[in-house]
Design an enzyme around this catalytic site. Structure first.
Site, short mmCIF file in Angstrom:
data_model
loop_
_atom_site.label_atom_id
_atom_site.label_comp_id
_atom_site.label_asym_id
_atom_site.label_seq_id
_atom_site.Cartn_x
_atom_site.Cartn_y
_atom_site.Cartn_z
N GLU A 118 9.21 1.08 11.03
CA GLU A 118 10.31 2.03 10.74
C GLU A 118 9.68 3.42 10.82
OE1 GLU A 118 13.16 0.59 10.35
OE2 GLU A 118 12.45 -1.44 9.95
N LYS B 296 0.89 -1.18 0.00
CA LYS B 296 0.00 0.00 0.00
C LYS B 296 0.92 1.22 0.00
CE LYS B 296 -1.96 2.99 2.06
NZ LYS B 296 -1.78 4.43 1.69
P1 NAD Z 1 2.09 8.50 7.84
O1 NAD Z 1 2.27 7.66 9.04
O2 NAD Z 1 1.09 9.58 7.87
O3 NAD Z 1 1.68 7.57 6.59
C1 NAD Z 1 2.46 6.47 6.21
C2 NAD Z 1 1.58 5.46 5.49
O4 NAD Z 1 0.60 5.00 6.39
C3 NAD Z 1 0.83 6.01 4.28
O5 NAD Z 1 0.84 5.06 3.25
C4 NAD Z 1 -0.57 6.19 4.82
O6 NAD Z 1 -1.56 6.08 3.83
C5 NAD Z 1 -0.67 5.03 5.78
N1 NAD Z 1 -1.69 5.18 6.85
C6 NAD Z 1 -2.20 6.32 7.36
N2 NAD Z 1 -3.13 6.04 8.30
C7 NAD Z 1 -3.17 4.69 8.41
C8 NAD Z 1 -3.89 3.78 9.23
N3 NAD Z 1 -4.78 4.21 10.13
N4 NAD Z 1 -3.67 2.46 9.10
C9 NAD Z 1 -2.76 2.01 8.19
N5 NAD Z 1 -2.05 2.81 7.37
C10 NAD Z 1 -2.25 4.14 7.48
O7 NAD Z 1 3.53 9.04 7.46
P2 NAD Z 1 3.94 10.00 6.27
O8 NAD Z 1 3.48 11.37 6.58
O9 NAD Z 1 3.55 9.37 4.97
O10 NAD Z 1 5.53 9.89 6.35
C11 NAD Z 1 6.30 10.64 7.21
C12 NAD Z 1 6.76 9.82 8.40
O11 NAD Z 1 7.44 8.64 7.96
C13 NAD Z 1 7.77 10.58 9.23
O12 NAD Z 1 7.51 10.39 10.59
C14 NAD Z 1 9.09 9.92 8.83
O13 NAD Z 1 10.12 10.11 9.76
C15 NAD Z 1 8.68 8.52 8.68
N6 NAD Z 1 9.65 7.74 7.89
C16 NAD Z 1 10.43 6.80 8.51
C17 NAD Z 1 11.39 6.08 7.80
C18 NAD Z 1 12.28 5.06 8.45
O14 NAD Z 1 12.93 4.29 7.74
N7 NAD Z 1 12.37 5.00 9.77
C19 NAD Z 1 11.55 6.31 6.43
C20 NAD Z 1 10.74 7.29 5.83
C21 NAD Z 1 9.79 7.98 6.56
#
Ligand code: NAD
Length: 495
Positions: free
Chosen positions: A263, A188
């Site tokens: 992650e 997804k």
């Molecule tokens: P997010 O958590 O808002 O979304 C990530 C994913 O989760 C998206 O695909 C989103 O559609 C999905 N999602 C949202 N609500 C959900 C739910 N209730 N159930 C299941 N899936 C759901 O994060 P973002 O804004 O897309 O990304 C930014 C974050 O990602 C930052 O905190 C960043 O640090 C982190 N990040 C971490 C790593 C790592 O390797 N540690 C790498 C890249 C980004």
């Protein structure tokens, strides 16, 4: 501006873009779609199928069927590796197209996608393909009176949810070990950036990987994402994204006792001692801060600078950050693109406002930026804040080009400030004294410590986080492959 590759035009030509389930392209069961935009001008690039629970059901069923019947799970590792190498070669062949799609969808400068994100996907596929060939799957165990062995077998259907900052690079980091181990996957992608994953899915088919081994359900997090995490057919789950959503994913997996890898975000620090080359460190950390417009989970956003070099460091960093060319990802002069969305731009601006309101000192004023010819783009300027760390901009992940600069006197004082964070993803230490650098590297609590550099990701050592930054051992190491293999003991009495 760089011209759009004809293959990108063709890819975007038939909309809505479809889901890939069991080797077939299909619309969402509900017929619903969503839009993805070019962050450089705010215009819609494509409409994409908005999958929901019904589509996730179909995808998990297709992945389950492929796991049981396609032969993927039982292929010898070296035969599976041939497919993954073929896929890596296709990623290389389509590098320009994938890079353009990524740049367009995320807003990142095209050379960064072309030289960084996309080649890294191919390298990760090759790393795990080769590693899986050399990983022992059967270990005879010496137990008197028994013939005993331990075997490692793939789990089955693995779910993957990804964020929008490095969409395809993270798909590579995520699914390469799962596939190399013999699992099947349902992906997804983030709703802001689904395009490169859909193009990659075409390459998966072209590589001849059996239908149903890789499935892609685009859609919103609360619907498609949540349905995937709760699905009873899942055997493993991997999530990359924010700690807030990570906790929801962890809860859902906990209810079904599905092992999960998380992650998550970070608030990385860089500790700079007074024996360093100040110009070099200021330039390197400014580049790290503005890479991907600061939308990098592990970037250093708290710069702890020894008081003796503090003033000089701030002057040099300010110069580096203000001379940066901000622009559209397709403009060859661009060094920093827009942030991914209007929502993200508001988030960055709101942190600047709240930080200042709570007492942060403005060292370099950031805020909205405009780019000629690209009205409607989500541009921001880099910012530096100072003062003590008792405010929201110093404590929380902003996910934009904003750093907090703090002076320190003593090594233990610096380490104590680093470790005050609730996150634990990545920090760096900068010093000419390697004994000191190594000591500090091991006392800063995080999944990763870097020395005299920031943002290093060699395959072979795990990249992951602790505390609010995640759990599950990270990615890109030999252990990651084992994470996608479950142990099973086979024992028979002798005599
Ligand atoms: P997010 O958590 O808002 O979304 C990530 C994913 O989760 C998206 O695909 C989103 O559609 C999905 N999602 C949202 N609500 C959900 C739910 N209730 N159930 C299941 N899936 C759901 O994060 P973002 O804004 O897309 O990304 C930014 C974050 O990602 C930052 O905190 C960043 O640090 C982190 N990040 C971490 C790593 C790592 O390797 N540690 C790498 C890249 C980004």
């Amino acid at each position: 501006m760089i011209a759009l590759h004809p293959a990108v035009k063709k890819f975007l030509g038939t909309q809505p873009l479809k889901l890939l389930i069991g080797g077939e392209w299909s619309n969402a069961a509900s017929g619903a779609t969503f839009e993805t935009r070019d962050p450089g001008n705010g215009k819609v690039i494509a409409t994409v199928a908005a999958g929901t629970a019904a589509d996730v059901d179909r995808a998990v069923a297709a992945a389950g069927e492929a796991f049981r019947k396609s032969g993927w799970a039982t292929l010898p590792a070296n035969d599976r590796a041939v497919f993954l190498h073929r896929l890596a070669d296709l990623v290389d062949k389509h590098r320009e197209i994938l890079a353009q799609i990524e740049s367009l969808d995320v807003g990142k400068p095209l050379p960064q996608a072309r030289g960084g994100d996309i080649p890294n996907v191919a390298a990760t596929l090759r790393y795990f393909a080769d590693l899986s060939v050399h990983t022992r799957r059967r270990e005879p165990i010496a137990v008197s009176g028994f013939e005993a062995r331990s075997v490692r077998l793939p789990y089955g259907v693995c779910g993957f949810i990804f964020p929008w900052n490095f969409p395809l690079l993270l798909v590579g980091w995520g699914i390469a070990p799962a596939l190399a181990a013999g699992n099947t996957v349902v992906i997804k992608p983030a709703e802001d950036t689904p395009l490169s994953t859909l193009y990659f899915a075409q390459l998966v088919k072209e590589a001849g990987i059996p239908d149903g081994v890789v499935n892609v359900v685009t859609g919103l997090g609360e619907t498609a994402g949540a349905a995937l995490t709760q699905h009873p057919g899942l055997k493993r789950m991997s999530f990359t994204g924010s700690p807030e959503v990570g906790k929801l994913v962890g809860e859902a997996c906990g209810r079904n006792l599905v092992p999960v890898k998380l992650e998550l975000g970070g608030k990385g620090a860089a500790v700079l001692f007074d024996d360093i080359d100040v110009d070099h460190a200021a330039s390197a950390l400014s580049s790290a801060l503005t890479l991907n417009t600061g939308q990098v989970c592990c970037t250093a956003t708290r710069w702890l600078v020894h008081e003796k070099i503090y003033k000089r460091f701030v002057t040099r960093a300010t110069k580096a950050l203000t001379s940066l060319h901000i622009g559209h990802g397709f403009d060859p002069a661009t060094q920093m693109g827009p942030v991914v969305s209007e929502k993200q731009r508001r988030r960055v601006l709101s942190y600047l406002e709240r930080g200042e309101h709570e007492g942060a000192k403005v060292l370099l004023r950031g805020g909205p930026a405009t780019v000629k010819g690209h009205a409607g783009g989500f541009y921001v300027k880099p910012a530096l804040l100072g003062g003590d760390c008792n405010n929201v901009a110093c404590r929380e992940e902003i996910f934009g080009p904003v750093a907090y600069v703090l002076p320190f006197k003593q090594e233990d004082e610096a380490v104590e400030i680093v470790n005050r964070s609730t996150y634990g993803l990545a920090n760096s230490v900068w010093s000419a004294d390697l004994a000191r650098a190594n000591r500090v590297a091991e006392t800063m609590v995080a999944g990763n410590s870097w020395i005299n550099a920031h943002n290093l990701f060699p395959h072979g050592v795990p990249y992951g986080g602790c505390n609010l930054s995640g759990l599950g051992g990270g990615v890109n190491s030999p252990e990651t492959l084992l994470d996608y293999l479950r142990p099973q003991s086979v024992v028979r009495p002798l005599g």
